[in-house]
Structures are given as structure tokens and as C-alpha cells.
Design a protein around this motif. Structure first.
Motif, short mmCIF file in Angstrom:
data_model
loop_
_atom_site.label_atom_id
_atom_site.label_comp_id
_atom_site.label_asym_id
_atom_site.label_seq_id
_atom_site.Cartn_x
_atom_site.Cartn_y
_atom_site.Cartn_z
N ASN A 57 0.80 -1.22 0.00
CA ASN A 57 0.00 0.00 0.00
C ASN A 57 0.84 1.27 0.00
O ASN A 57 0.32 2.34 0.31
CB ASN A 57 -0.97 0.01 1.18
CG ASN A 57 -2.16 -0.88 0.94
OD1 ASN A 57 -2.17 -1.68 0.01
ND2 ASN A 57 -3.17 -0.76 1.76
N THR A 58 2.11 1.16 -0.34
CA THR A 58 2.91 2.37 -0.53
C THR A 58 3.01 2.64 -2.02
O THR A 58 2.94 1.72 -2.84
CB THR A 58 4.33 2.23 0.05
OG1 THR A 58 5.02 1.21 -0.66
CG2 THR A 58 4.30 1.92 1.54
N GLY A 59 3.20 3.89 -2.37
CA GLY A 59 3.37 4.23 -3.77
C GLY A 59 4.65 3.69 -4.36
O GLY A 59 4.79 3.57 -5.58
N THR A 60 5.58 3.35 -3.51
CA THR A 60 6.87 2.82 -3.96
C THR A 60 6.77 1.35 -4.36
O THR A 60 7.56 0.88 -5.19
CB THR A 60 7.92 2.97 -2.84
OG1 THR A 60 7.85 4.28 -2.29
CG2 THR A 60 9.33 2.76 -3.37
N ALA A 61 5.83 0.61 -3.81
CA ALA A 61 5.74 -0.84 -4.02
C ALA A 61 5.70 -1.23 -5.50
O ALA A 61 6.46 -2.10 -5.92
CB ALA A 61 4.56 -1.42 -3.25
N PRO A 62 4.82 -0.63 -6.32
CA PRO A 62 4.79 -1.05 -7.73
C PRO A 62 6.11 -0.79 -8.45
O PRO A 62 6.53 -1.57 -9.30
CB PRO A 62 3.67 -0.21 -8.34
CG PRO A 62 2.88 0.32 -7.21
CD PRO A 62 3.78 0.36 -6.02
N VAL A 63 6.78 0.28 -8.09
CA VAL A 63 8.06 0.61 -8.71
C VAL A 63 9.11 -0.42 -8.30
O VAL A 63 9.90 -0.89 -9.13
CB VAL A 63 8.51 2.04 -8.31
CG1 VAL A 63 9.88 2.37 -8.84
CG2 VAL A 63 7.49 3.06 -8.79
N LEU A 64 9.13 -0.78 -7.02
CA LEU A 64 10.08 -1.80 -6.55
C LEU A 64 9.86 -3.12 -7.26
O LEU A 64 10.81 -3.79 -7.66
CB LEU A 64 9.93 -2.03 -5.04
CG LEU A 64 10.41 -0.93 -4.12
CD1 LEU A 64 10.13 -1.32 -2.66
CD2 LEU A 64 11.87 -0.62 -4.32
N GLN A 65 8.59 -3.47 -7.43
CA GLN A 65 8.28 -4.73 -8.11
C GLN A 65 8.71 -4.69 -9.56
O GLN A 65 9.35 -5.62 -10.06
CB GLN A 65 6.78 -5.03 -8.00
CG GLN A 65 6.35 -5.35 -6.59
CD GLN A 65 4.83 -5.36 -6.42
OE1 GLN A 65 4.09 -4.80 -7.22
NE2 GLN A 65 4.37 -6.00 -5.35
N LYS A 66 8.39 -3.59 -10.25
CA LYS A 66 8.73 -3.46 -11.66
C LYS A 66 10.24 -3.50 -11.87
O LYS A 66 10.73 -4.15 -12.79
CB LYS A 66 8.16 -2.15 -12.21
CG LYS A 66 8.45 -1.90 -13.68
CD LYS A 66 7.89 -0.56 -14.12
CE LYS A 66 9.07 0.34 -14.39
NZ LYS A 66 8.78 1.71 -14.63
N GLU A 67 10.99 -2.82 -11.02
CA GLU A 67 12.44 -2.71 -11.17
C GLU A 67 13.19 -3.83 -10.45
O GLU A 67 14.41 -3.89 -10.52
CB GLU A 67 12.91 -1.35 -10.62
CG GLU A 67 12.25 -0.15 -11.25
CD GLU A 67 12.97 0.35 -12.48
OE1 GLU A 67 14.12 -0.05 -12.71
OE2 GLU A 67 12.37 1.17 -13.20
N GLN A 68 12.47 -4.69 -9.73
CA GLN A 68 13.08 -5.76 -8.94
C GLN A 68 14.18 -5.20 -8.03
O GLN A 68 15.29 -5.73 -7.95
CB GLN A 68 13.61 -6.87 -9.83
CG GLN A 68 12.53 -7.55 -10.63
CD GLN A 68 13.04 -8.66 -11.53
OE1 GLN A 68 14.23 -8.81 -11.76
NE2 GLN A 68 12.12 -9.46 -12.02
N ALA A 69 13.83 -4.10 -7.36
CA ALA A 69 14.79 -3.37 -6.54
C ALA A 69 14.53 -3.51 -5.05
O ALA A 69 15.12 -2.80 -4.25
CB ALA A 69 14.76 -1.89 -6.93
N GLY A 70 13.62 -4.40 -4.68
CA GLY A 70 13.32 -4.57 -3.27
C GLY A 70 12.23 -5.61 -3.08
O GLY A 70 11.93 -6.39 -3.98
#
Length: 123
Positions: free
Chosen positions: A51-64
Motif C-alpha cells: 500500500n505504498t506508492g513505492t511498491a509497484p516501482v520496486l516490483q517493476k524494477e526488482q529493486a526490493g
């Protein structure tokens, strides 16, 4: 080791980012936790709830790592997954974290998005 730091004055954050391996946001809802983006800037792997705005970006970039909102067991599993990584895997996550910052949060990306939006409005 896991260490809870608590409130930190802004002028100490640079030192902290340089001395941590991973950033964890256990927010149940946060549109874009700034400290996570800053951690990515330093090449630090991030763990965030879905539920953070960062989560989709982390998933897409495989950065976390992301975990189910309000699920302490899933948060623990994400932390365990990070801690269980080899040194090489941690280094690769760190590189992807920095790339994630560059691709999504850098001033160049901000400028390009702002110009694009202004051009769309003016058209």
C-alpha cells in the motif's frame, strides 16, 4: 543485525543512508515514503507494504521486496528473505535500487515528466 533508529534529525540522514544495508517502510498506507526514495538513491534495497506508492516501482524494477499490507508475518518473511541473500545478491539488489531511483525519482525524470505534462496541457 536489525536496529530501530527512531526519529532522526535531517542533518544525520546522509550518514545513516551510507551505513545501512536495507530500508524498511512498514506504513499501512503512504503514497510515496520519501525516505524509501532516498534510500534507493543511495543504492539501498527497500522493503515496503503493497500500500505504498513505492511498491509497484520496486516490483517493476526488482529493486526490493513488498509484502501484504497489515501482515506482520509477511513483513517478517520479506526481512528474512533479504537477510538470507548472498553478498552478491545483495550487491545486485543495491545496483537495481540505484537504477530504480534513476529511472523513477531523479531530477531528470522529474523534469521530463513536468515538461511532458506542460506540453499536454498547452496542446
Amino acid at each position: 543485525n536489525v536496529r530501530y533508529i527512531g526519529l532522526v534529525p535531517r542533518n544525520y540522514l546522509d550518514e545513516i543512508y551510507q551505513n545501512v544495508d536495507c530500508i524498511t517502510s512498514s506504513s499501512r498506507q503512504d503514497c510515496m515514503p520519501t525516505f524509501v526514495s532516498e534510500g534507493l538513491m543511495y543504492g539501498r534495497t527497500a522493503i515496503c507494504s503493497e500500500n505504498t506508492g513505492t511498491a509497484p516501482v520496486l516490483q517493476k524494477e526488482q529493486a526490493g521486496f513488498t509484502y501484504g499490507n497489515n501482515d506482520p508475518a509477511a513483513l517478517a518473511a520479506a526481512i528474512t528473505a533479504y537477510v538470507s541473500l548472498s553478498d552478491e545478491e545483495r550487491e545486485n539488489y543495491g545496483k537495481r535500487a540505484r537504477a530504480c531511483f534513476e529511472n523513477n525519482f531523479s531530477m531528470d525524470v522529474f523534469r521530463d515528466n513536468l515538461l511532458k505534462t506542460m506540453e499536454e496541457i498547452m496542446a
